[in-house]
Design an enzyme around this catalytic site. Structure first.
Site, PDB file in Angstrom:
ATOM      1  CG  ASP A 116       8.749  -7.319  25.684  1.00  0.00           C
ATOM      2  OD1 ASP A 116       9.170  -6.948  27.015  1.00  0.00           O
ATOM      3  OD2 ASP A 116       7.630  -7.416  25.268  1.00  0.00           O
TER       4      ASP A 116
ATOM      5  CD1 TRP B 155       2.690  -9.426  26.268  1.00  0.00           C
ATOM      6  CD2 TRP B 155       2.018  -7.184  25.524  1.00  0.00           C
ATOM      7  NE1 TRP B 155       1.762  -8.569  27.180  1.00  0.00           N
ATOM      8  CE2 TRP B 155       1.255  -7.696  26.477  1.00  0.00           C
ATOM      9  CE3 TRP B 155       1.703  -6.255  24.685  1.00  0.00           C
ATOM     10  CZ2 TRP B 155       0.195  -6.544  27.080  1.00  0.00           C
ATOM     11  CZ3 TRP B 155       0.955  -5.179  25.256  1.00  0.00           C
ATOM     12  CH2 TRP B 155       0.058  -5.560  26.486  1.00  0.00           C
TER      13      TRP B 155
ATOM     14  CE  LYS C 110       3.027  -6.622  32.727  1.00  0.00           C
ATOM     15  NZ  LYS C 110       3.381  -6.515  31.293  1.00  0.00           N
TER      16      LYS C 110
HETATM   17  C1  LIG Z   1       2.926  -6.040  29.993  1.00  0.00           C
HETATM   18  C2  LIG Z   1       3.909  -6.110  28.667  1.00  0.00           C
HETATM   19  C3  LIG Z   1       4.090  -5.172  27.648  1.00  0.00           C
HETATM   20  C4  LIG Z   1       3.329  -3.925  27.449  1.00  0.00           C
HETATM   21  O1  LIG Z   1       3.649  -2.950  28.371  1.00  0.00           O
HETATM   22  P1  LIG Z   1       3.279  -1.402  28.499  1.00  0.00           P
HETATM   23  O2  LIG Z   1       4.334  -0.963  29.665  1.00  0.00           O
HETATM   24  O3  LIG Z   1       1.866  -1.537  28.749  1.00  0.00           O
HETATM   25  O4  LIG Z   1       3.594  -0.950  26.967  1.00  0.00           O
HETATM   26  C5  LIG Z   1       4.790  -5.640  26.494  1.00  0.00           C
HETATM   27  N1  LIG Z   1       5.409  -6.874  26.620  1.00  0.00           N
HETATM   28  C6  LIG Z   1       5.252  -7.717  27.696  1.00  0.00           C
HETATM   29  C7  LIG Z   1       6.067  -9.042  27.657  1.00  0.00           C
HETATM   30  C8  LIG Z   1       4.300  -7.488  28.750  1.00  0.00           C
HETATM   31  O5  LIG Z   1       4.092  -8.135  29.848  1.00  0.00           O
END
Ligand SMILES: *Cc1c(COP(=O)(O)O)cnc(C)c1O
Length: 354
Positions: free
Chosen positions: A167, A100, A191
């Site tokens: 993030d 990511w 999540k």
């Molecule tokens: C799941 C995830 C993403 C991607 O998220 P999307 O909603 O599919 O774009 C980005 N960063 C982290 C840390 C993630 O766990």
């Protein structure tokens, strides 16, 4: 009984699912489904306002920090962040701690200069880099607080004089942090917060309006702030489910209370991994994630029969990501301790322990 260890979209509190289902049939006694309900109505405006206010309260945000619910996943923020914060000739510092983070780096390069200040790629992202310097002239430092695929987590948020961008998709609301120390936080909802299709963005408004680029209307955070996160039709249902989850979190005592439970779940599983001769954790101990627990079997030939056995017990979603192999058990906020106990008991039984 299903024990849901999915990495994302992932488990939500049962009461949230029930209340969401009820609102699909009849939202707020209006006789209409939330799926067919107007967003510019007092009832939905109240949903949006309560959700934004609850985020502020749960994170104890100051007046500089604005809360937005935006379309798109975290991947949209990989571009929207540099588009809003980084001018073409300026530099931003990024940490490369997994897939990511690398994707965020790739997008940022479209908007300005990117300096990758550290990477744990040399060991397949199984640790968090500790010693690195951030150039003073970086507009911001970007980190991924929890690396969902590899099961690493920044236990200490790096101290920096540069603005901090994170993030937090996979550990948002899971532990107490000084959220005001961040200038921008983003998280895909699926999540720890709600269904996919909506993004939480927390932004220090003093960071905005500092660049020369013309930003497309829908991509400019300032427009969303001015319109109360209702610049266009928001993802109505997804925001509603986030509100239900936020209410649930507040009702059980907020972030500090869930952190205790998350610590308990992680300790339970890691202790078993460390004491059971069949299993080994894949991550450097001090950097282990409390959200995503990655482990392998010392004899890989046993992995398929262990998976079969756990499946027969109702355990779902523990097969590891294809880039790591083995197993990954995600212990998000809504997962009860009792589900972790079922997994631990399965590991013990499989190893012939009493
Ligand atoms: C799941 C995830 C993403 C991607 O998220 P999307 O909603 O599919 O774009 C980005 N960063 C982290 C840390 C993630 O766990």
């Amino acid at each position: 009984m299903v024990h849901n260890f999915n990495a994302g979209p992932s488990i939500l509190p049962r009461t949230v699912i029930e209340d969401a289902a009820a609102a699909v049939l009849n939202f707020n006694n209006t006789g209409l489904s939330i799926l067919e309900y107007g967003h510019r109505t007092p009832a939905f405006t109240a949903v949006m306002e309560e959700a934004r206010a609850l985020v502020k309260e749960l994170m104890q945000l100051d007046a500089q920090h604005e809360v937005l619910f935006l379309h798109g996943g975290a991947s949209t923020q990989f571009m929207q962040v540099p588009m809003n914060l980084l001018d073409t000739k300026e530099k931003a510092a990024y940490t490369d701690t997994g897939v990511w983070g690398s994707k965020a780096i790739k997008e940022a390069k479209l908007f300005g200069k990117v300096e990758v200040v550290c990477s744990s790629k040399d060991k397949n992202y199984t640790y968090i880099p500790k010693d690195f310097a951030v150039p003073n002239d970086s507009r911001y430092l970007h980190i991924t607080t929890n690396n969902t695929i590899y099961g690493t987590q920044w236990q200490k948020i790096p101290k920096t004089s540069n603005p901090l961008v994170a993030d937090m998709s996979s550990d948002i609301f899971s532990r107490v942090l000084d959220f005001n120390a961040f200038d921008l936080i983003y998280a895909g909802a699926q999540k720890n917060m709600g269904p996919s299709g909506v993004n939480l963005v927390v932004v220090n408004k003093n960071m905005l309006g500092k660049i020369k680029r013309t930003i497309p209307t829908i991509m400019d955070y300032r427009n969303h702030i001015n319109e109360g996160s209702m610049l266009n039709t928001p993802p109505v249902f997804a925001v509603y489910v986030c509100l239900l989850t936020l209410r649930w979190l507040q009702s059980i005592g907020g972030v500090a209370a869930i952190e205790k439970i998350n610590n308990e779940k992680a300790a339970l599983l890691y202790n078993e991994i460390d004491s059971n001769e069949l299993f080994t954790g894949t991550v450097k101990k001090e950097d282990r994630s409390k959200m995503n627990v990655c482990f392998v079997m010392n004899d890989p030939a046993l992995e398929s029969s262990f998976l079969e056995y756990t499946t027969s017990l109702g355990i779902v979603g523990i097969k590891g990501h294809r880039s790591v192999g083995g197993f990954r058990a995600s212990l998000y906020n809504a997962l009860p301790v009792s589900s972790v106990q079922v997994l631990v008991d399965a590991m013990r039984t499989f190893a012939g322990k009493k």
